[in-house]
Motif scaffolding. Structure first.
Motif, PDB file in Angstrom:
ATOM      1  N   PHE A  51       0.852  -1.170   0.000  1.00 59.83           N
ATOM      2  CA  PHE A  51       0.000   0.000   0.000  1.00 59.83           C
ATOM      3  C   PHE A  51       0.896   1.230   0.000  1.00 59.83           C
ATOM      4  CE2 PHE A  51      -2.011  -3.478   2.201  1.00 59.83           C
ATOM      5  CZ  PHE A  51      -3.265  -3.540   1.610  1.00 59.83           C
ATOM      6  N   PHE A  52       0.618   2.164  -0.905  1.00 61.07           N
ATOM      7  CA  PHE A  52       1.407   3.387  -1.016  1.00 61.07           C
ATOM      8  C   PHE A  52       0.522   4.576  -0.681  1.00 61.07           C
ATOM      9  CE2 PHE A  52       3.438   0.315  -3.759  1.00 61.07           C
ATOM     10  CZ  PHE A  52       4.789   0.498  -3.501  1.00 61.07           C
ATOM     11  N   LYS A  53       0.969   5.358   0.295  1.00 58.94           N
ATOM     12  CA  LYS A  53       0.248   6.555   0.730  1.00 58.94           C
ATOM     13  C   LYS A  53       1.133   7.755   0.428  1.00 58.94           C
ATOM     14  CE  LYS A  53      -2.932   8.577   3.520  1.00 58.94           C
ATOM     15  NZ  LYS A  53      -4.028   9.120   2.814  1.00 58.94           N
ATOM     16  N   PHE A  54       0.542   8.777  -0.156  1.00 52.00           N
ATOM     17  CA  PHE A  54       1.273   9.977  -0.552  1.00 52.00           C
ATOM     18  C   PHE A  54       0.943  11.127   0.396  1.00 52.00           C
ATOM     19  CE2 PHE A  54       0.918   7.215  -4.116  1.00 52.00           C
ATOM     20  CZ  PHE A  54       2.131   7.318  -4.766  1.00 52.00           C
ATOM     21  N   SER A  55       1.822  12.132   0.441  1.00 54.20           N
ATOM     22  CA  SER A  55       1.625  13.244   1.376  1.00 54.20           C
ATOM     23  C   SER A  55       0.415  14.098   1.006  1.00 54.20           C
ATOM     24  CB  SER A  55       2.885  14.103   1.456  1.00 54.20           C
ATOM     25  OG  SER A  55       3.224  14.601   0.187  1.00 54.20           O
ATOM     26  N   GLU A  56       0.073  14.156  -0.266  1.00 55.93           N
ATOM     27  CA  GLU A  56      -1.097  14.921  -0.707  1.00 55.93           C
ATOM     28  C   GLU A  56      -2.330  14.013  -0.745  1.00 55.93           C
ATOM     29  OE1 GLU A  56      -1.130  18.223  -1.324  1.00 55.93           O
ATOM     30  OE2 GLU A  56       0.958  18.205  -0.686  1.00 55.93           O
ATOM     31  N   PRO A  57      -3.517  14.576  -0.490  1.00 55.27           N
ATOM     32  CA  PRO A  57      -4.736  13.751  -0.464  1.00 55.27           C
ATOM     33  C   PRO A  57      -5.055  13.085  -1.807  1.00 55.27           C
ATOM     34  CG  PRO A  57      -5.204  15.990   0.311  1.00 55.27           C
ATOM     35  CD  PRO A  57      -3.781  15.957  -0.134  1.00 55.27           C
ATOM     36  N   GLN A  58      -4.803  13.773  -2.901  1.00 55.54           N
ATOM     37  CA  GLN A  58      -5.065  13.210  -4.220  1.00 55.54           C
ATOM     38  C   GLN A  58      -3.769  12.733  -4.863  1.00 55.54           C
ATOM     39  OE1 GLN A  58      -8.011  12.638  -5.796  1.00 55.54           O
ATOM     40  NE2 GLN A  58      -8.987  13.260  -3.889  1.00 55.54           N
ATOM     41  N   ILE A  59      -3.793  11.562  -5.434  1.00 56.38           N
ATOM     42  CA  ILE A  59      -2.619  11.015  -6.106  1.00 56.38           C
ATOM     43  C   ILE A  59      -2.546  11.614  -7.504  1.00 56.38           C
ATOM     44  CG2 ILE A  59      -1.533   8.920  -6.982  1.00 56.38           C
ATOM     45  CD1 ILE A  59      -3.042   7.427  -4.714  1.00 56.38           C
ATOM     46  N   THR A  60      -1.413  12.178  -7.828  1.00 57.01           N
ATOM     47  CA  THR A  60      -1.254  12.779  -9.149  1.00 57.01           C
ATOM     48  C   THR A  60      -0.865  11.716 -10.166  1.00 57.01           C
ATOM     49  OG1 THR A  60       1.101  13.234  -8.880  1.00 57.01           O
ATOM     50  CG2 THR A  60      -0.443  14.934  -8.085  1.00 57.01           C
ATOM     51  N   PHE A  61      -1.012  12.073 -11.420  1.00 55.78           N
ATOM     52  CA  PHE A  61      -0.614  11.187 -12.505  1.00 55.78           C
ATOM     53  C   PHE A  61       0.872  10.843 -12.398  1.00 55.78           C
ATOM     54  CE2 PHE A  61       1.220  10.738 -16.766  1.00 55.78           C
ATOM     55  CZ  PHE A  61       0.519   9.617 -17.213  1.00 55.78           C
ATOM     56  N   GLU A  62       1.688  11.822 -12.046  1.00 51.98           N
ATOM     57  CA  GLU A  62       3.132  11.614 -11.942  1.00 51.98           C
ATOM     58  C   GLU A  62       3.474  10.632 -10.818  1.00 51.98           C
ATOM     59  OE1 GLU A  62       1.787  14.752 -12.098  1.00 51.98           O
ATOM     60  OE2 GLU A  62       2.284  15.085 -14.211  1.00 51.98           O
TER      61      GLU A  62
ATOM     62  N   SER B  88       1.397  -7.774 -12.593  1.00 51.93           N
ATOM     63  CA  SER B  88       1.157  -6.782 -11.549  1.00 51.93           C
ATOM     64  C   SER B  88      -0.024  -5.898 -11.915  1.00 51.93           C
ATOM     65  CB  SER B  88       2.401  -5.927 -11.313  1.00 51.93           C
ATOM     66  OG  SER B  88       2.690  -5.153 -12.456  1.00 51.93           O
ATOM     67  N   SER B  89      -0.575  -5.266 -10.888  1.00 54.61           N
ATOM     68  CA  SER B  89      -1.639  -4.280 -11.081  1.00 54.61           C
ATOM     69  C   SER B  89      -1.462  -3.181 -10.045  1.00 54.61           C
ATOM     70  CB  SER B  89      -3.014  -4.928 -10.961  1.00 54.61           C
ATOM     71  OG  SER B  89      -3.238  -5.389  -9.646  1.00 54.61           O
ATOM     72  N   LEU B  90      -1.979  -2.021 -10.373  1.00 63.42           N
ATOM     73  CA  LEU B  90      -1.879  -0.854  -9.506  1.00 63.42           C
ATOM     74  C   LEU B  90      -3.229  -0.154  -9.525  1.00 63.42           C
ATOM     75  CD1 LEU B  90       0.246   0.710  -7.847  1.00 63.42           C
ATOM     76  CD2 LEU B  90       0.764   1.999  -9.919  1.00 63.42           C
ATOM     77  N   ASP B  91      -3.862  -0.068  -8.357  1.00 60.56           N
ATOM     78  CA  ASP B  91      -5.201   0.501  -8.270  1.00 60.56           C
ATOM     79  C   ASP B  91      -5.257   1.607  -7.227  1.00 60.56           C
ATOM     80  OD1 ASP B  91      -6.550  -1.401 -10.070  1.00 60.56           O
ATOM     81  OD2 ASP B  91      -6.074  -2.857  -8.506  1.00 60.56           O
ATOM     82  N   SER B  92      -6.012   2.669  -7.546  1.00 57.26           N
ATOM     83  CA  SER B  92      -6.240   3.772  -6.603  1.00 57.26           C
ATOM     84  C   SER B  92      -7.484   3.470  -5.780  1.00 57.26           C
ATOM     85  CB  SER B  92      -6.464   5.081  -7.358  1.00 57.26           C
ATOM     86  OG  SER B  92      -5.383   5.368  -8.186  1.00 57.26           O
ATOM     87  N   TRP B  93      -7.380   3.665  -4.474  1.00 57.81           N
ATOM     88  CA  TRP B  93      -8.504   3.466  -3.568  1.00 57.81           C
ATOM     89  C   TRP B  93      -8.637   4.678  -2.675  1.00 57.81           C
ATOM     90  CZ3 TRP B  93     -11.606  -1.030  -2.715  1.00 57.81           C
ATOM     91  CH2 TRP B  93     -11.343  -2.070  -3.608  1.00 57.81           C
ATOM     92  N   MET B  94      -9.891   5.016  -2.334  1.00 58.88           N
ATOM     93  CA  MET B  94     -10.168   6.142  -1.446  1.00 58.88           C
ATOM     94  C   MET B  94     -10.736   5.639  -0.132  1.00 58.88           C
ATOM     95  SD  MET B  94     -11.959   8.927  -3.984  1.00 58.88           S
ATOM     96  CE  MET B  94     -13.134   7.784  -4.698  1.00 58.88           C
ATOM     97  N   SER B  95     -10.488   6.403   0.924  1.00 58.79           N
ATOM     98  CA  SER B  95     -11.122   6.112   2.206  1.00 58.79           C
ATOM     99  C   SER B  95     -12.595   6.508   2.118  1.00 58.79           C
ATOM    100  CB  SER B  95     -10.446   6.901   3.327  1.00 58.79           C
ATOM    101  OG  SER B  95     -10.726   8.279   3.173  1.00 58.79           O
TER     102      SER B  95
END
Length: 107
Positions: A51-62, A82-89
């Motif tokens: 699980f990857f969490k970023f400092s900003e609330p929205q994950i940018t394309f970059e 492999s797969s990479l999926d965005s999930w929100m709380s």
């Protein structure tokens, strides 16, 4: 928002996968990783999840592209997927619905 990274590979590719994992570039300070977590199925295949969490609330394309490039390094490993999926709380989802004018209280 978090990115959930999943991968799997056969036991026969374990040595090559470990070699690449050990050479991955360090994550920037703005990214927190939880994991990796591994399981092995009945056929001896390895399954990976982080699980990857970023400092900003929205994950940018970059940011998503940066994580995806890490997994692209495994492209030549036989059987590696492999797969990479965005999930929100729940809070993030409710906020998004609110911004889109969706009245969640009308039932």
């Amino acid at each position: 928002m978090i990115l959930i990274a999943r991968a799997s590979f056969p036991r026969s590719s374990l040595k090559e996968t470990i070699r690449i994992f050990s050479q991955l570039p360090k994550l920037p300070a703005t990214v927190k990783r939880f994991g990796p977590f591994f399981s092995i199925d009945d056929q001896g295949n390895f399954h990976y999840m982080s699980f990857f969490k970023f400092s900003e609330p929205q994950i940018t394309f970059e940011e998503k592209k940066f994580i995806q490039k890490r997994f692209d390094l495994f492209a030549g490993v036989p059987g590696f997927t492999s797969s990479l999926d965005s999930w929100m709380s729940m809070e993030e989802t409710l906020e998004l619905l609110k911004k889109k004018g969706d009245d969640t209280k009308s039932g």
